[in-house]
Design a protein around this motif. Structure first.
Motif, PDB file in Angstrom:
ATOM      1  N   THR A 253      66.214  77.173   7.536  1.00  0.00           N
ATOM      2  CA  THR A 253      67.107  76.101   7.992  1.00  0.00           C
ATOM      3  C   THR A 253      66.343  74.900   8.537  1.00  0.00           C
ATOM      4  O   THR A 253      66.662  73.747   8.223  1.00  0.00           O
ATOM      5  CB  THR A 253      68.058  76.642   9.088  1.00  0.00           C
ATOM      6  OG1 THR A 253      68.739  77.789   8.575  1.00  0.00           O
ATOM      7  CG2 THR A 253      69.075  75.598   9.489  1.00  0.00           C
ATOM      8  N   CYS A 254      65.304  75.161   9.337  1.00  0.00           N
ATOM      9  CA  CYS A 254      64.568  74.049   9.952  1.00  0.00           C
ATOM     10  C   CYS A 254      63.815  73.209   8.923  1.00  0.00           C
ATOM     11  O   CYS A 254      63.528  72.038   9.158  1.00  0.00           O
ATOM     12  CB  CYS A 254      63.610  74.569  11.026  1.00  0.00           C
ATOM     13  SG  CYS A 254      62.296  75.638  10.409  1.00  0.00           S
ATOM     14  N   HIS A 255      63.508  73.784   7.761  1.00  0.00           N
ATOM     15  CA  HIS A 255      62.775  73.041   6.726  1.00  0.00           C
ATOM     16  C   HIS A 255      63.632  71.941   6.096  1.00  0.00           C
ATOM     17  O   HIS A 255      63.102  70.969   5.574  1.00  0.00           O
ATOM     18  CB  HIS A 255      62.297  73.996   5.625  1.00  0.00           C
ATOM     19  CG  HIS A 255      61.213  74.918   6.078  1.00  0.00           C
ATOM     20  ND1 HIS A 255      60.438  75.648   5.208  1.00  0.00           N
ATOM     21  CD2 HIS A 255      60.766  75.240   7.319  1.00  0.00           C
ATOM     22  CE1 HIS A 255      59.572  76.376   5.887  1.00  0.00           C
ATOM     23  NE2 HIS A 255      59.763  76.151   7.173  1.00  0.00           N
ATOM     24  N   TYR A 256      64.939  72.141   6.122  1.00  0.00           N
ATOM     25  CA  TYR A 256      65.840  71.149   5.524  1.00  0.00           C
ATOM     26  C   TYR A 256      66.726  70.469   6.568  1.00  0.00           C
ATOM     27  O   TYR A 256      67.784  69.946   6.241  1.00  0.00           O
ATOM     28  CB  TYR A 256      66.694  71.807   4.439  1.00  0.00           C
ATOM     29  CG  TYR A 256      65.942  72.004   3.140  1.00  0.00           C
ATOM     30  CD1 TYR A 256      65.792  70.963   2.230  1.00  0.00           C
ATOM     31  CD2 TYR A 256      65.355  73.225   2.835  1.00  0.00           C
ATOM     32  CE1 TYR A 256      65.090  71.131   1.048  1.00  0.00           C
ATOM     33  CE2 TYR A 256      64.647  73.408   1.654  1.00  0.00           C
ATOM     34  CZ  TYR A 256      64.522  72.353   0.760  1.00  0.00           C
ATOM     35  OH  TYR A 256      63.815  72.521  -0.415  1.00  0.00           O
ATOM     36  N   ALA A 257      66.273  70.492   7.823  1.00  0.00           N
ATOM     37  CA  ALA A 257      66.999  69.764   8.869  1.00  0.00           C
ATOM     38  C   ALA A 257      67.000  68.270   8.537  1.00  0.00           C
ATOM     39  O   ALA A 257      66.062  67.757   7.917  1.00  0.00           O
ATOM     40  CB  ALA A 257      66.343  70.011  10.224  1.00  0.00           C
TER      41      ALA A 257
END
Length: 352
Positions: A253-257
């Motif tokens: 999730t954090c990679h595509y924030a």
């Protein structure tokens, strides 16, 4: 000649040699030898097959002299072959019960008479048909986006500070286990071992970034500051400043924030959009094998790094060595694997 090969294996090799000799090589012995030399087949074998069978239509060796087989009859061999062809996952024990012979003798017939060998199954996620279709579609689009670019993959993993807490088999050696001290016979493992979170990236040229080592978990702010700004940008400037790069993160999730993707666009770092990033296909991401090899080296350390700084130094040294020895090899078939899935689905990875 043919030392160590069974009659079945010799006949199989002779048939291949003669087929190549009569068709592709146009009955040229030297061309035939040069081809099979690449497989490590001795010249004496190749030339003797040609001499023996060049005027024969049937490539077949004479059965060795001796008493006729009582158990390994043609009927028994055919039954064994049928069992493993029908269901390759059948165990030797089950097959032996069906044929009514011992496991050891069935194993001997299976390997030496029929050339059937046990092979390790590759682990793979349990995909649903919808997922398989999506993965294939994503790989087709990803291939187009990769053209002419250096691909950079990133990932995170957790590594316990104490190498003995890494998974794996450990051994001790003794003729009498009762004489070995308890400490030597057991592998102690902490229930909640101290771990560090590590981020790194690897490019299709085999280069690996310096590790970003963290004591806690990664969220979008930490990922942007420590991994993208400090790690990824420094890596691109060091190894691929003049190359067209494509950044391929995993689907965390954090990679595509939003703040991460906005920053990548601002810095003109091309990345794989989330909608064409193949989900749950670790087999396509060689960085997973890079982690495995690095952890394998780390697990052999005899002393435990007692400070954060020492751990980071050790891990950096290990991953640099793994990158030098294995980086290019790990990444060389990246495009080929994606192409296989794009054309034949995830099942194509198990075939090749």
């Amino acid at each position: 000649m043919d030392k160590g090969r069974s009659l079945f294996e010799r006949e199989l090799l002779a048939k291949r040699v003669m087929e190549f000799y009569n068709t592709t090589a146009n009955r040229d012995s030297k061309v035939t030898w040069n081809f099979f030399k690449q497989e490590g087949i001795p010249s004496s074998n190749v030339y003797s097959y040609i001499k023996k069978f060049k005027d024969s239509e049937n490539v077949q060796f004479k059965k060795p002299a001796g008493r006729p087989a009582k158990l390994a009859t043609t009927r028994v061999k055919n039954r064994i072959e049928k069992i493993f062809k029908t269901k390759p996952s059948t165990s030797v024990a089950v097959a032996a019960r069906k044929v009514k012979i011992s496991k050891s003798y069935l194993g001997e017939i299976k390997v030496h008479k029929l050339g059937i060998k046990a092979r390790t199954k590759k682990p793979a996620p349990n995909y649903k048909p919808v997922q398989e279709s999506r993965i294939k579609d994503c790989c087709q689009k990803l291939l187009k986006k990769m053209r002419g670019k250096v691909v950079i993959l990133d990932d995170e993993t957790y590594v316990p500070v104490d190498p003995s807490n890494l998974p794996g088999r450990h051994f001790f050696h003794s003729s009498d286990p009762s004489e070995v001290a308890y400490e030597e016979k057991v592998r102690k493992k902490d229930k909640f071992p101290k771990k560090y979170c590590i981020w790194q990236c690897i490019s299709s040229h085999g280069h690996v970034s310096d590790p970003v080592v963290l004591e806690g978990n990664i969220n979008q702010d930490i990922y942007l500051k420590n991994c993208v700004k400090a790690g990824l940008e420094a890596f691109i400037n060091r190894f691929h400043k003049n190359d067209k790069v494509l950044f391929w993160p995993d689907l965390a999730t954090c990679h595509y924030a939003k703040k991460v993707t906005e920053y990548l666009r601002k810095k003109n770092i091309d990345f794989v959009p989330k909608d064409i990033n193949p989900p749950n296909v670790p087999q396509l991401r060689p960085i997973e094998k890079f982690w495995a090899r690095s952890k394998s080296v780390y697990s052999r350390l005899q002393d435990v790094p007692d400070t954060f700084r020492k751990f980071k130094g050790r891990w950096k040294k290990i991953t640099s060595e793994v990158a030098k020895t294995s980086g290019k090899n790990l990444m060389k078939n990246l495009r080929k694997k994606i192409e296989l899935v794009a054309n034949g689905g995830v099942a194509a990875l198990a075939i090749n």
